[in-house]
Design a protein around this motif. Structure first.
Motif, PDB file in Angstrom:
ATOM      1  N   GLY A  20      70.290  -9.209  39.811  1.00  0.00           N
ATOM      2  CA  GLY A  20      70.368  -8.511  40.884  1.00  0.00           C
ATOM      3  C   GLY A  20      71.257  -8.988  41.899  1.00  0.00           C
ATOM      4  N   GLY A  21      71.025  -8.655  43.176  1.00  0.00           N
ATOM      5  CA  GLY A  21      71.873  -9.062  44.396  1.00  0.00           C
ATOM      6  C   GLY A  21      71.768 -10.481  44.881  1.00  0.00           C
ATOM      7  N   GLY A  22      72.362 -10.799  45.965  1.00  0.00           N
ATOM      8  CA  GLY A  22      71.995 -12.128  46.439  1.00  0.00           C
ATOM      9  C   GLY A  22      72.508 -13.344  45.580  1.00  0.00           C
ATOM     10  N   GLY A  23      73.348 -13.300  45.000  1.00  0.00           N
ATOM     11  CA  GLY A  23      74.124 -14.237  44.298  1.00  0.00           C
ATOM     12  C   GLY A  23      73.389 -14.527  42.734  1.00  0.00           C
ATOM     13  N   GLY A  24      72.628 -13.609  42.207  1.00  0.00           N
ATOM     14  CA  GLY A  24      71.934 -13.799  41.193  1.00  0.00           C
ATOM     15  C   GLY A  24      72.642 -13.647  39.872  1.00  0.00           C
ATOM     16  N   HIS A  25      72.637 -14.210  39.006  1.00  0.00           N
ATOM     17  CA  HIS A  25      73.678 -14.347  37.610  1.00  0.00           C
ATOM     18  C   HIS A  25      73.142 -13.075  36.728  1.00  0.00           C
ATOM     19  CE1 HIS A  25      75.630 -17.821  39.277  1.00  0.00           C
ATOM     20  NE2 HIS A  25      74.397 -18.291  39.382  1.00  0.00           N
ATOM     21  N   THR A  26      73.932 -12.491  36.088  1.00  0.00           N
ATOM     22  CA  THR A  26      73.747 -11.505  34.982  1.00  0.00           C
ATOM     23  C   THR A  26      73.540 -12.338  33.509  1.00  0.00           C
ATOM     24  OG1 THR A  26      76.089 -11.021  34.544  1.00  0.00           O
ATOM     25  CG2 THR A  26      74.738  -9.717  36.290  1.00  0.00           C
ATOM     26  N   GLN A  27      72.762 -11.692  33.002  1.00  0.00           N
ATOM     27  CA  GLN A  27      72.613 -12.441  31.428  1.00  0.00           C
ATOM     28  C   GLN A  27      73.998 -12.277  30.662  1.00  0.00           C
ATOM     29  OE1 GLN A  27      69.738 -11.061  28.926  1.00  0.00           O
ATOM     30  NE2 GLN A  27      69.230 -13.015  28.098  1.00  0.00           N
ATOM     31  N   SER A  28      74.470 -13.416  30.130  1.00  0.00           N
ATOM     32  CA  SER A  28      75.877 -12.903  29.421  1.00  0.00           C
ATOM     33  C   SER A  28      75.676 -12.109  28.357  1.00  0.00           C
ATOM     34  CB  SER A  28      76.416 -14.122  28.704  1.00  0.00           C
ATOM     35  OG  SER A  28      76.573 -15.140  30.077  1.00  0.00           O
ATOM     36  N   SER A  29      76.763 -11.275  27.906  1.00  0.00           N
ATOM     37  CA  SER A  29      76.592  -9.923  26.834  1.00  0.00           C
ATOM     38  C   SER A  29      76.669 -10.608  25.700  1.00  0.00           C
ATOM     39  CB  SER A  29      77.591  -9.018  27.175  1.00  0.00           C
ATOM     40  OG  SER A  29      78.933  -9.760  26.793  1.00  0.00           O
ATOM     41  N   HIS A  30      76.886 -11.771  25.193  1.00  0.00           N
ATOM     42  CA  HIS A  30      76.967 -12.632  23.941  1.00  0.00           C
ATOM     43  C   HIS A  30      75.737 -13.072  23.882  1.00  0.00           C
ATOM     44  CE1 HIS A  30      78.432 -15.819  26.617  1.00  0.00           C
ATOM     45  NE2 HIS A  30      78.014 -16.380  25.596  1.00  0.00           N
ATOM     46  N   MET A  31      74.783 -13.309  24.787  1.00  0.00           N
ATOM     47  CA  MET A  31      73.503 -13.985  24.741  1.00  0.00           C
ATOM     48  C   MET A  31      72.596 -13.170  24.213  1.00  0.00           C
ATOM     49  SD  MET A  31      73.409 -16.819  27.774  1.00  0.00           S
ATOM     50  CE  MET A  31      72.137 -17.159  27.128  1.00  0.00           C
ATOM     51  N   GLU A  32      71.763 -13.546  23.084  1.00  0.00           N
ATOM     52  CA  GLU A  32      70.582 -12.760  22.500  1.00  0.00           C
ATOM     53  C   GLU A  32      69.326 -13.017  23.432  1.00  0.00           C
ATOM     54  OE1 GLU A  32      69.046 -10.000  20.248  1.00  0.00           O
ATOM     55  OE2 GLU A  32      70.986 -10.817  20.108  1.00  0.00           O
ATOM     56  N   PRO A  33      68.789 -11.895  23.981  1.00  0.00           N
ATOM     57  CA  PRO A  33      67.415 -12.156  24.937  1.00  0.00           C
ATOM     58  C   PRO A  33      66.390 -12.841  23.710  1.00  0.00           C
ATOM     59  CG  PRO A  33      67.677  -9.984  24.363  1.00  0.00           C
ATOM     60  CD  PRO A  33      69.266 -10.608  23.974  1.00  0.00           C
ATOM     61  N   LYS A  34      65.529 -13.772  24.424  1.00  0.00           N
ATOM     62  CA  LYS A  34      64.505 -14.349  23.635  1.00  0.00           C
ATOM     63  C   LYS A  34      63.017 -13.866  24.360  1.00  0.00           C
ATOM     64  CE  LYS A  34      67.332 -18.092  21.845  1.00  0.00           C
ATOM     65  NZ  LYS A  34      67.509 -19.546  21.386  1.00  0.00           N
ATOM     66  N   VAL A  35      61.996 -13.853  23.538  1.00  0.00           N
ATOM     67  CA  VAL A  35      60.819 -13.437  24.115  1.00  0.00           C
ATOM     68  C   VAL A  35      60.163 -14.968  24.419  1.00  0.00           C
ATOM     69  CG1 VAL A  35      58.370 -12.730  23.598  1.00  0.00           C
ATOM     70  CG2 VAL A  35      60.497 -11.574  22.825  1.00  0.00           C
ATOM     71  N   CYS A  36      59.653 -15.046  25.469  1.00  0.00           N
ATOM     72  CA  CYS A  36      58.763 -16.195  25.930  1.00  0.00           C
ATOM     73  C   CYS A  36      57.754 -16.672  25.131  1.00  0.00           C
ATOM     74  CB  CYS A  36      58.369 -15.986  27.375  1.00  0.00           C
ATOM     75  SG  CYS A  36      57.379 -17.503  28.018  1.00  0.00           S
ATOM     76  N   PHE A  37      57.776 -17.938  24.467  1.00  0.00           N
ATOM     77  CA  PHE A  37      56.845 -18.171  23.384  1.00  0.00           C
ATOM     78  C   PHE A  37      55.375 -18.440  24.323  1.00  0.00           C
ATOM     79  CE2 PHE A  37      55.216 -20.746  19.941  1.00  0.00           C
ATOM     80  CZ  PHE A  37      54.610 -21.585  20.629  1.00  0.00           C
ATOM     81  N   HIS A  38      55.519 -18.866  25.772  1.00  0.00           N
ATOM     82  CA  HIS A  38      54.138 -19.165  26.052  1.00  0.00           C
ATOM     83  C   HIS A  38      53.602 -17.830  26.541  1.00  0.00           C
ATOM     84  CE1 HIS A  38      54.631 -23.443  26.597  1.00  0.00           C
ATOM     85  NE2 HIS A  38      55.995 -23.144  27.042  1.00  0.00           N
TER      86      HIS A  38
END
Length: 452
Positions: A20-38
């Motif tokens: 998002g805005g305000g200095g947020g970082h985008t998730q790198s395109s080469h990183m696989e998203p992971k589902v939160c275990f908790h």
């Protein structure tokens, strides 16, 4: 995806979206998203959470399952939901019952209101664990009926708790129920013996003995109580009050056999008295020596006296000669309790075992079976259930009493307590009693009919 207006960016980040805005970082395109275990377990409390709070969409053009750790190729061209990557990862319980259905990554939308960030989430009722809720014990559990842990003091269909008798301030170390009496006696390290009326459940009297109660038994009209350096005896019919001197240190165990009263003491001796009708008192008879540390348990059976000690041994004494005829050394820690059952001797120890002993052709005892527990075992008590089946009550130092069928050792149920249960006693009509380290005395009763 439902987003609320006030926290849209934060919720979008938690669900694994782009920056998002305000200095947020985008998730790198080469990183696989992971589902939160908790989140999968229904207990994630991170806000924001760096992992997904939704299931990954299924990719029909990929033969490799990613994000779950095994990277094995999928040989199933239909790409159904029988996902082998779930096996061994702790997520197998989330697999749908129908393997031909595609995984719904909007699982539960529209059921049960909004979750974090406005996303609806339906979850199955939590599975109740075979473990008591410690917050419930302290009256602080906020989950109520939705708590996955037990909100009761036992697990079994074979017996129930009738009542709790509060009053003691310290560990209940002994319970006695004289045959034919309507009074129950409980002794505690608070130096008192309480007398309970079995009809009303009220405390009918308190006897202050001026020392910690180490043990207590009833025999006929007599109540015997072990305290430091002496044994107290009183006759409930004549109100005779006697003092038996001789012990050195705390008296930990008492038993009656062959017309004698035996007391196991802190200095490792076993003292014996015999009642004299002419003098109306107990006369010292013998001192059985052999143990090197305190004697903490005694039982009589088959004209033998068995003594368990802090020296990790059990000694077998002939009741006629009062001589030690065998020393059992199979336990590796304190022998906390010994119990005679028919032709068997049962013993338990802080070495986390219950041992079953039987006599050989030569007459000596040998271990025929060893039952292992996860914790040290403090006390044994044997009784019959409502169908006259033998049951062993086994109190462990993790505040749980296990009830086992004999001889199979199949578990019948568990009793929980706030602290260790040190005292167990049997009553008439399927009653039994437990006393714990908090000074709480509970009354239990076997069910009259077995569960279907």
């Amino acid at each position: 995806m439902d987003l609320d207006n006030g926290g849209g960016k934060r919720v979008f980040t938690r669900l694994g979206g782009g920056g998002g805005g305000g200095g947020g970082h985008t998730q790198s395109s080469h990183m696989e998203p992971k589902v939160c275990f908790h989140w999968r377990a229904g207990r994630c409390n991170r806000n924001p959470c760096p992992y997904l709070h939704s299931e990954l969409p299924q990719h029909s053009n990929s033969n490799v399952k990613r994000g779950y750790g095994n990277g094995l190729p999928d040989n199933n061209n239909n790409h159904n939901n029988n996902d082998r990557s779930f096996a061994g990862q702790g997520f197998a319980r989330r697999k749908p019952n129908n393997s031909n259905q595609q995984v719904n990554n909007k699982w539960g939308r529209g059921h049960g209101g909004s979750g974090a960030g406005g996303v609806g989430a339906f979850r199955p009722p939590p599975k109740v664990q075979d473990k008591i809720c410690h917050f419930w014990i302290d009256d602080k559990c906020s989950y109520g009926d939705k708590c996955r842990y037990l909100h009761q003091w036992f697990t079994s269909d074979s017996f129930t708790m009738l009542t709790q008798l509060p009053g003691h301030e310290k560990v209940i170390s002994a319970i006695a129920f004289p045959m034919g009496s309507d009074k129950l006696y409980s002794g505690s390290k608070d130096e008192s013996v309480k007398v309970w009326d079995c009809q009303t459940g009220q405390c009918a009297g308190v006897v202050n003995l001026g020392g910690e109660i180490g043990c207590m038994i009833s025999e006929g009209p007599w109540i015997f109580v072990g305290i430091p350096n002496e044994v107290k005896a009183w006759n409930t019919q004549t109100n005779t009050d006697l003092r038996l001197s001789g012990p050195v240190g705390q008296v930990y165990a008492l038993v009656v056999g062959n017309g004698m009263l035996f007391a196991g003491t802190q200095d490792g001796n076993i003292l014996a008295w015999r009642f004299s009708a002419t003098t109306n008192c107990f006369q010292p008879t013998a001192a059985l020596k052999g143990h090197t540390l305190a004697v903490v348990s005694l039982v009589v059976g088959a004209n033998r006296l068995y003594s368990g000690s802090m020296d990790n041994t059990i000694r077998v004494w002939d009741l006629e000669t009062l001589q030690c005829i065998q020393t059992l050394t199979d336990h590796t820690s304190v022998v906390m309790s010994v119990l005679c059952w028919e032709q068997f001797l049962l013993s338990c120890s802080l070495d986390r075992t219950v041992k079953v002993w039987a006599a050989t052709e030569s007459g000596s005892l040998e271990v025929t079976y060893t039952h292992k527990e996860e914790h040290g075992v403090l006390a044994l008590c044997g009784m019959h259930d409502a169908e006259a089946k033998p049951v062993l009550l086994c109190a462990c130092n993790n505040n749980i009493v296990h009830l086992y069928d004999l001889p199979s050792f199949n578990e019948r149920g568990k009793i929980f307590s706030k602290e260790e249960i040190r005292a167990i006693e049997i009553g008439p009509g399927g009653l039994f009693f437990t006393g714990d380290g908090k000074g709480e005395l509970r009354v239990w009763k076997w069910s009259e009919t077995a569960p279907a």
